[in-house]
Design a protein around this motif. Structure first.
Motif, PDB file in Angstrom:
ATOM      1  N   LYS A 106       0.841  -1.199   0.000  1.00 51.19           N
ATOM      2  CA  LYS A 106       0.000   0.000   0.000  1.00 51.19           C
ATOM      3  C   LYS A 106       0.876   1.249   0.000  1.00 51.19           C
ATOM      4  CE  LYS A 106      -4.203  -1.837   2.093  1.00 51.19           C
ATOM      5  NZ  LYS A 106      -5.228  -1.652   3.169  1.00 51.19           N
ATOM      6  N   LEU A 107       0.386   2.249  -0.709  1.00 50.96           N
ATOM      7  CA  LEU A 107       1.126   3.506  -0.815  1.00 50.96           C
ATOM      8  C   LEU A 107       0.730   4.460   0.300  1.00 50.96           C
ATOM      9  CD1 LEU A 107       0.800   4.065  -4.683  1.00 50.96           C
ATOM     10  CD2 LEU A 107       2.732   3.083  -3.432  1.00 50.96           C
ATOM     11  N   ASP A 108       1.695   5.191   0.806  1.00 52.00           N
ATOM     12  CA  ASP A 108       1.397   6.215   1.813  1.00 52.00           C
ATOM     13  C   ASP A 108       0.544   7.325   1.215  1.00 52.00           C
ATOM     14  OD1 ASP A 108       2.901   4.785   3.623  1.00 52.00           O
ATOM     15  OD2 ASP A 108       4.747   5.876   3.152  1.00 52.00           O
ATOM     16  N   LYS A 109       0.809   7.611  -0.061  1.00 53.07           N
ATOM     17  CA  LYS A 109       0.047   8.635  -0.770  1.00 53.07           C
ATOM     18  C   LYS A 109      -0.410   8.061  -2.108  1.00 53.07           C
ATOM     19  CE  LYS A 109       0.353  13.356  -2.559  1.00 53.07           C
ATOM     20  NZ  LYS A 109       1.246  14.527  -2.760  1.00 53.07           N
ATOM     21  N   PRO A 110      -1.732   7.956  -2.325  1.00 57.58           N
ATOM     22  CA  PRO A 110      -2.228   7.391  -3.594  1.00 57.58           C
ATOM     23  C   PRO A 110      -1.740   8.202  -4.789  1.00 57.58           C
ATOM     24  CG  PRO A 110      -3.993   7.541  -1.975  1.00 57.58           C
ATOM     25  CD  PRO A 110      -2.835   8.313  -1.415  1.00 57.58           C
ATOM     26  N   ILE A 111      -1.577   7.540  -5.900  1.00 64.63           N
ATOM     27  CA  ILE A 111      -1.197   8.205  -7.134  1.00 64.63           C
ATOM     28  C   ILE A 111      -2.338   8.083  -8.132  1.00 64.63           C
ATOM     29  CG2 ILE A 111       1.271   7.834  -6.819  1.00 64.63           C
ATOM     30  CD1 ILE A 111       1.101   5.456  -8.683  1.00 64.63           C
ATOM     31  N   GLU A 112      -2.355   8.974  -9.119  1.00 61.96           N
ATOM     32  CA  GLU A 112      -3.433   8.984 -10.108  1.00 61.96           C
ATOM     33  C   GLU A 112      -2.865   8.601 -11.467  1.00 61.96           C
ATOM     34  OE1 GLU A 112      -6.810  12.035 -11.934  1.00 61.96           O
ATOM     35  OE2 GLU A 112      -5.824  12.471 -10.017  1.00 61.96           O
ATOM     36  N   VAL A 113      -3.495   7.592 -12.083  1.00 63.09           N
ATOM     37  CA  VAL A 113      -3.078   7.113 -13.396  1.00 63.09           C
ATOM     38  C   VAL A 113      -4.301   7.014 -14.285  1.00 63.09           C
ATOM     39  CG1 VAL A 113      -1.995   5.240 -14.696  1.00 63.09           C
ATOM     40  CG2 VAL A 113      -1.154   5.816 -12.415  1.00 63.09           C
ATOM     41  N   HIS A 114      -4.307   7.788 -15.375  1.00 62.21           N
ATOM     42  CA  HIS A 114      -5.430   7.807 -16.317  1.00 62.21           C
ATOM     43  C   HIS A 114      -6.748   8.117 -15.609  1.00 62.21           C
ATOM     44  CE1 HIS A 114      -2.760   6.436 -19.401  1.00 62.21           C
ATOM     45  NE2 HIS A 114      -2.526   5.283 -18.805  1.00 62.21           N
ATOM     46  N   HIS A 132       1.995  11.833 -25.442  1.00 60.79           N
ATOM     47  CA  HIS A 132       1.829  10.611 -24.636  1.00 60.79           C
ATOM     48  C   HIS A 132       0.630  10.777 -23.721  1.00 60.79           C
ATOM     49  CE1 HIS A 132       2.940  11.980 -20.562  1.00 60.79           C
ATOM     50  NE2 HIS A 132       3.772  12.796 -21.169  1.00 60.79           N
ATOM     51  N   HIS A 133      -0.059   9.675 -23.439  1.00 62.94           N
ATOM     52  CA  HIS A 133      -1.250   9.696 -22.579  1.00 62.94           C
ATOM     53  C   HIS A 133      -0.829   9.477 -21.147  1.00 62.94           C
ATOM     54  CE1 HIS A 133      -3.654   9.875 -26.115  1.00 62.94           C
ATOM     55  NE2 HIS A 133      -3.216   8.720 -26.552  1.00 62.94           N
ATOM     56  N   GLY A 134      -0.419  10.533 -20.502  1.00 65.83           N
ATOM     57  CA  GLY A 134       0.023  10.425 -19.121  1.00 65.83           C
ATOM     58  C   GLY A 134      -1.138  10.517 -18.171  1.00 65.83           C
ATOM     59  N   GLY A 135      -0.807  10.713 -16.883  1.00 69.61           N
ATOM     60  CA  GLY A 135      -1.847  10.732 -15.868  1.00 69.61           C
ATOM     61  C   GLY A 135      -2.311  12.127 -15.515  1.00 69.61           C
ATOM     62  N   THR A 136      -1.800  13.183 -16.184  1.00 66.92           N
ATOM     63  CA  THR A 136      -2.209  14.531 -15.848  1.00 66.92           C
ATOM     64  C   THR A 136      -3.516  14.873 -16.486  1.00 66.92           C
ATOM     65  OG1 THR A 136      -1.002  15.414 -17.738  1.00 66.92           O
ATOM     66  CG2 THR A 136       0.212  15.227 -15.670  1.00 66.92           C
ATOM     67  N   GLY A 137      -4.207  15.851 -15.882  1.00 66.76           N
ATOM     68  CA  GLY A 137      -5.510  16.233 -16.395  1.00 66.76           C
ATOM     69  C   GLY A 137      -5.415  16.828 -17.780  1.00 66.76           C
ATOM     70  N   GLY A 138      -4.349  17.624 -18.044  1.00 64.71           N
ATOM     71  CA  GLY A 138      -4.199  18.234 -19.355  1.00 64.71           C
ATOM     72  C   GLY A 138      -4.049  17.191 -20.439  1.00 64.71           C
ATOM     73  N   ASP A 139      -3.237  16.167 -20.161  1.00 64.09           N
ATOM     74  CA  ASP A 139      -3.067  15.114 -21.143  1.00 64.09           C
ATOM     75  C   ASP A 139      -4.356  14.369 -21.388  1.00 64.09           C
ATOM     76  OD1 ASP A 139      -0.435  15.740 -21.401  1.00 64.09           O
ATOM     77  OD2 ASP A 139       0.242  14.334 -19.865  1.00 64.09           O
ATOM     78  N   ALA A 140      -5.119  14.130 -20.312  1.00 62.99           N
ATOM     79  CA  ALA A 140      -6.390  13.418 -20.461  1.00 62.99           C
ATOM     80  C   ALA A 140      -7.356  14.224 -21.320  1.00 62.99           C
ATOM     81  CB  ALA A 140      -7.004  13.147 -19.092  1.00 62.99           C
TER      82      ALA A 140
END
Length: 272
Positions: free
Chosen positions: A89-97, A182-190
Motif C-alpha cells: 500500500k502507498l502512503d500517498k495514492p497516485i493517479e493514473v489515467h 503521450h497519454h500520461g496521468g495529468t488532467g491536461g493530457d487526459a
C-alpha cells in the motif's frame, strides 16, 4: 633492491584495487528496450551476470523505488525461473489515467527452478513498467543476487553525481524526455486525449455522412435514370399503339369505300 620493492608494492596495490573494484565490472544492471520516456510505459531488462566460478545464481530480488511508485509492473516469463510480484500500500495514492492507485509493486523476485545462471553465463529478466515518473531523470532499483552456495551479493549502493562508482552499484534506469502526445496521468493530457478522440469521431462521422451523401446521390441518379427509361418506354409503346390505330383506321376506311361495289349501267329497252 629498492626498485624491486617499489615494483612489488605497485603490483600489490594494483591487484588490491582490481579485487576491490571487480564487482562493479559485472554488476546487475538495467536497460530499456528502446527508450524509457518520462510519463510513458517501457519494457526494461535486468541483466544478471554470474561472477562466481564455483556457484550458480539461483535467485534475484529487485526492489522498486517507493519515491516513484509504478502502478503497472508485468514480468515476462523466463524459462526455468518462477517470478513473484509483491505489492504494498502507498502512503500517498497516485493517479493514473484518472484512476486513483492505492498500491504499487515494490518487489519482484525470480527463483530458479533448475540450475539457474551457471558460471560463465548471464540471464536477462524483462519487465514491462509504467507509468514512469515525469519529475525524475532516473529510477534507482536495488538488487539482491543469491548464489547456490547461499552467498548473497547486495547491489544496493546508489551512485552520487560527480562521485566515484560504488563497489556494489544499484541498477539505474535513465529516463529520456517525455514523448509528445503521450497519454500520461495529468488532467491536461487526459483532456487532450479526449479532444483528440472527439475530433477523430467527428471526422469519422463526416466521412460516413459524405459516404451516405454519395450513396444517396447515386440512388437519386439511378432513380432518375430509371424514371426516364420508364417514360421513354411508355411513350414508345403509346406511339406504337397510335401508329397501329392509324393503320387499322386506314384499313377500315378502305374497306368501307370498297363496300359500295361497282356501278351497274342499265341497257336501254329494245324496240318492239
Amino acid at each position: 633492491m629498492k626498485k624491486s620493492r617499489v615494483l612489488l608494492t605497485a603490483a600489490t596495490s594494483a591487484t588490491a584495487v582490481f579485487v576491490l573494484s571487480s564487482p562493479a565490472f559485472a554488476h546487475v544492471s538495467v536497460q530499456p528496450d528502446g527508450e524509457a520516456a518520462k510519463g510513458g510505459y517501457a519494457t526494461i531488462g535486468f541483466k544478471v551476470p554470474n561472477e562466481r566460478d564455483d556457484a550458480s545464481t539461483t535467485k534475484l530480488e529487485i526492489t522498486f523505488p517507493t519515491e516513484h511508485p509504478l502502478a503497472s509492473v508485468l514480468p515476462q516469463p523466463v524459462p526455468g525461473w518462477k517470478a513473484k510480484v509483491t505489492k504494498s500500500k502507498l502512503d500517498k495514492p497516485i493517479e493514473v489515467h484518472g484512476n486513483k492507485i492505492t498500491e504499487a509493486v515494490t518487489k519482484v523476485t525470480w527463483t530458479a527452478e533448475g540450475k539457474g545462471v551457471e558460471p560463465g553465463f548471464f540471464q536477462r529478466f524483462p519487465v514491462s513498467v509504467g507509468q514512469l515518473p515525469e519529475n525524475s531523470d532516473q529510477l534507482v532499483f536495488k538488487a539482491l543476487q543469491t548464489y547456490s552456495n547461499k552467498e548473497v551479493v547486495r547491489w544496493i549502493e546508489a551512485p552520487t553525481e560527480g562521485g566515484e562508482e560504488p563497489q556494489y552499484p544499484a541498477p539505474v534506469l535513465a529516463l529520456s524526455a517525455a514523448e509528445e502526445g503521450h497519454h500520461g496521468g495529468t488532467g491536461g493530457d487526459a483532456k487532450d486525449a479526449e479532444g483528440s478522440e472527439e475530433k477523430e469521431a467527428k471526422a469519422e462521422k463526416g466521412e460516413k455522412d459524405a459516404g451516405h451523401g454519395h450513396e444517396d446521390g447515386a440512388k437519386d441518379t439511378a432513380s432518375s435514370s430509371h424514371d426516364s427509361d420508364t417514360t421513354a418506354r411508355v411513350l414508345g409503346i403509346a406511339g406504337i399503339a397510335v401508329g397501329a390505330a392509324g393503320v387499322a383506321f386506314g384499313v377500315l376506311a378502305g374497306r368501307r369505300a370498297g363496300g359500295r361495289g361497282p356501278t351497274i349501267s342499265t341497257p336501254p329497252p329494245r324496240a318492239l
